[in-house]
Design an enzyme around this catalytic site. Sequence first.
Site, PDB file in Angstrom:
ATOM      1  N   SER A 150       0.853  -1.187   0.000  1.00 58.31           N
ATOM      2  CA  SER A 150       0.000   0.000   0.000  1.00 58.31           C
ATOM      3  C   SER A 150       0.887   1.235   0.000  1.00 58.31           C
ATOM      4  O   SER A 150       2.045   1.192   0.456  1.00 58.31           O
ATOM      5  CB  SER A 150      -0.879   0.015   1.259  1.00 58.31           C
ATOM      6  OG  SER A 150      -1.562   1.247   1.398  1.00 58.31           O
ATOM      7  N   TYR A 163      -2.101   0.118  10.672  1.00 55.00           N
ATOM      8  CA  TYR A 163      -2.096  -0.256   9.255  1.00 55.00           C
ATOM      9  C   TYR A 163      -0.773   0.161   8.625  1.00 55.00           C
ATOM     10  O   TYR A 163      -0.166  -0.605   7.864  1.00 55.00           O
ATOM     11  CB  TYR A 163      -3.268   0.390   8.533  1.00 55.00           C
ATOM     12  CG  TYR A 163      -3.398  -0.052   7.089  1.00 55.00           C
ATOM     13  CD1 TYR A 163      -3.778  -1.349   6.781  1.00 55.00           C
ATOM     14  CD2 TYR A 163      -3.136   0.831   6.042  1.00 55.00           C
ATOM     15  CE1 TYR A 163      -3.887  -1.769   5.462  1.00 55.00           C
ATOM     16  CE2 TYR A 163      -3.255   0.425   4.719  1.00 55.00           C
ATOM     17  CZ  TYR A 163      -3.638  -0.877   4.437  1.00 55.00           C
ATOM     18  OH  TYR A 163      -3.755  -1.295   3.139  1.00 55.00           O
TER      19      TYR A 163
END
Length: 247
Positions: A150, A163
């Site tokens: 990501s 995250y």
Amino acid sequence: MSDQPLDGAVALVTGASSGIGEATARRLVRAGASVALVARRGDHLDRIAGDLTTLGGHAIAVAADLTEPGLAYQAVEDTHDRLGRLDILVNSASIMVLDTALHSTIEDWDRMISLNVSALLHITHAAVPYLIDAAATSTRRVADLVNVGSLAGRVVRPAGSVYNLTKFGLHGFSESLRQELLSEDVRVSVIAPGVVDEAVCDLAHQPRERMEALRPHDIADTVAYIVTRERRVAISEISVRAGGQTW
């Protein structure tokens, strides 16, 4: 390059019951690969495998909770036993729960670490010996390990601390693994998507940015691009942003 550059290759795709994983499995089948669909939701996997078989592809469903090491190893063994080899591993299983440390629960943090880190490590450790063997025995003379990371592994924003932790870790792990496996002709790549419209995203209290998000098939096309390069070409990392994304 032929219309089916992965003819004869076998891929294992995690998170294949929806989103990027499902789109990637479908894209690799179109490129000629036989694909093992791996996720926890066996009913979804059976439906997708059936769709792909009807369209003339070859796909099998392997239901497994990869956060359990033994089940991750069994998923790789099942793939090898049923499809005969393993040339490509795509780690796309992931979950994102965005909220501040004040409002997050430790259970949500543990969920992200279990799936985004532990499951990836379990399946990768199980698959590496088979990828090395595939690189040595295939006509392509190369194997591929693709980790879907990501932009949160490169850019930090509020409400994404854990995250970010999981995705920064994925990027570091992948680069070290890339260097380790160079001599074995196993290419290791990371794809860093920006905002993607898919189910793994639980934004909690966060408003959606006003932009047209990427679709899962955009990332699937990127995976296919990476794994169909000639063996002299190793793409270590690609960032894919939504067109209107500023960060």
